[in-house]
Design an enzyme around this catalytic site. Sequence first.
Site, PDB file in Angstrom:
ATOM      1  N   ASP A 238     -21.261 -22.907  40.357  1.00  0.00           N
ATOM      2  CA  ASP A 238     -20.591 -21.885  39.550  1.00  0.00           C
ATOM      3  C   ASP A 238     -19.135 -22.245  39.281  1.00  0.00           C
ATOM      4  O   ASP A 238     -18.632 -22.031  38.171  1.00  0.00           O
ATOM      5  CB  ASP A 238     -20.684 -20.530  40.247  1.00  0.00           C
ATOM      6  CG  ASP A 238     -22.126 -20.068  40.395  1.00  0.00           C
ATOM      7  OD1 ASP A 238     -22.949 -20.450  39.549  1.00  0.00           O
ATOM      8  OD2 ASP A 238     -22.425 -19.325  41.357  1.00  0.00           O
TER       9      ASP A 238
ATOM     10  N   GLU B 290     -18.845 -17.726  28.129  1.00  0.00           N
ATOM     11  CA  GLU B 290     -19.995 -18.325  27.457  1.00  0.00           C
ATOM     12  C   GLU B 290     -20.741 -17.287  26.634  1.00  0.00           C
ATOM     13  O   GLU B 290     -20.748 -16.098  26.955  1.00  0.00           O
ATOM     14  CB  GLU B 290     -20.952 -18.945  28.479  1.00  0.00           C
ATOM     15  CG  GLU B 290     -20.616 -20.372  28.836  1.00  0.00           C
ATOM     16  CD  GLU B 290     -21.706 -20.994  29.679  1.00  0.00           C
ATOM     17  OE1 GLU B 290     -22.208 -22.068  29.297  1.00  0.00           O
ATOM     18  OE2 GLU B 290     -22.050 -20.420  30.714  1.00  0.00           O
TER      19      GLU B 290
ATOM     20  N   ASP C 144     -17.335 -17.870  34.548  1.00  0.00           N
ATOM     21  CA  ASP C 144     -18.767 -18.139  34.582  1.00  0.00           C
ATOM     22  C   ASP C 144     -19.467 -16.907  35.155  1.00  0.00           C
ATOM     23  O   ASP C 144     -19.260 -16.544  36.318  1.00  0.00           O
ATOM     24  CB  ASP C 144     -19.068 -19.371  35.436  1.00  0.00           C
ATOM     25  CG  ASP C 144     -20.560 -19.643  35.537  1.00  0.00           C
ATOM     26  OD1 ASP C 144     -21.172 -19.979  34.509  1.00  0.00           O
ATOM     27  OD2 ASP C 144     -21.116 -19.496  36.651  1.00  0.00           O
TER      28      ASP C 144
END
Length: 399
Positions: free
Chosen positions: A350, A270, A186
């Site tokens: 997170d 992502e 992340d």
Amino acid sequence: MLLRKVYRFRMEPTQAQAEALLRMAGARRFVWNWGLARRKEAYAATGKGLTYNGQATELTALKKRPEMAWLREADSQLLQQALQDLDRAFKAFFERRAGFPRFKTRKKDPPRFRIPQRVRVEEGKVYLPKVGGVKIRQSQPIDCVIKGATFKRDTEGHWHVTLTAEFEMPDVPLPPVNPEHVVGIDLGLKDFAVLSDGTRIAPPKFYRKAERKLRRAQRELSRKQKGSKNREKARHRLNRVHAKVRNQRQDWLHKLTTGLVQKYDGLCIEDLNLKGMAKTKLSKSVLDAAPGEFRRQLEYKAVWYRKHLVVIDRYFPSSKLCRECGTIHTALTLSDRVWTCECGAVHDRDLNAALNIRAEGIRAIPVAVGHPETLNAWGEGVRPTQRRQSSSNQESHVL
């Protein structure tokens, strides 16, 4: 499968070699401008453009003129490559991928040229036509076939050579992995990256740390008279500060991405909207962190090391999804670094996102026999139901 690999080395030319490199860069710029002018003239006269083959024939005739004898001092492939670059620029313009090609000036266009063949590296030297062997700082051996070389002088006045090489990669499916060797990543600003195994990577903030030096160098440059030698010296001092920040960031990112690819068999990240993030009030921090360069390096290094890389959809609610019960908390804000779900689970924002990214990415990675797919505490997949998923399509992931 044939892949490309790029090597970049700093050159240490003698004064005579540096002058020869500048002449070749000037010849390349002249041919580009000449070719662009000829295309514009032909279109104005006939309404049709010129092709690369037609201009290559004109270039041969141009070099035979007595006043253009200096063009014969440059490598012929270098001049042809300039026309090929111009042809590609026009194709990109007609396909609406770029603007109309412009004339190049010595002040704005850095000295550079490209030679597609007849460049080799031997005993710490790069050999190119018309110049000979130029000493380089060869930091690693070249174990691939060289298919082209680009020579460019940076803003500090240093010459670099970029060698494009090709190597063969087995075109076979990637092997299944153990889920324990898959990591979710992340990306953010408070922490550059939070891994699903709990590792936190602090942001280096190279630009932020150099802002004081940059302000001072920019102030000195603005106070110098335009066209003076002192202004040129101040410009070089400013360029050195920018170059140091760029080199520090690149070195840090290369070491980080190489370590991640070597340690894990599967990596899940992502698909962030970087262009949109760069237009917010956090743009300076986003650009300083360089998440786009981080992803670019991960992508090609995963191919080199034959590792799995999964890019999760940008609308997947990784931060707002409870990994225990699957509930999506749409009211979660950026300031909520730790939040409690209705089921009683307490999540670090997170770390929870990294775990959800990992669980979602494992679905796209073949799992080795004997290792079942990761499930949540309730025995169900961490992917939210269709109803919950559709309600979150408008919720983008917030760093």
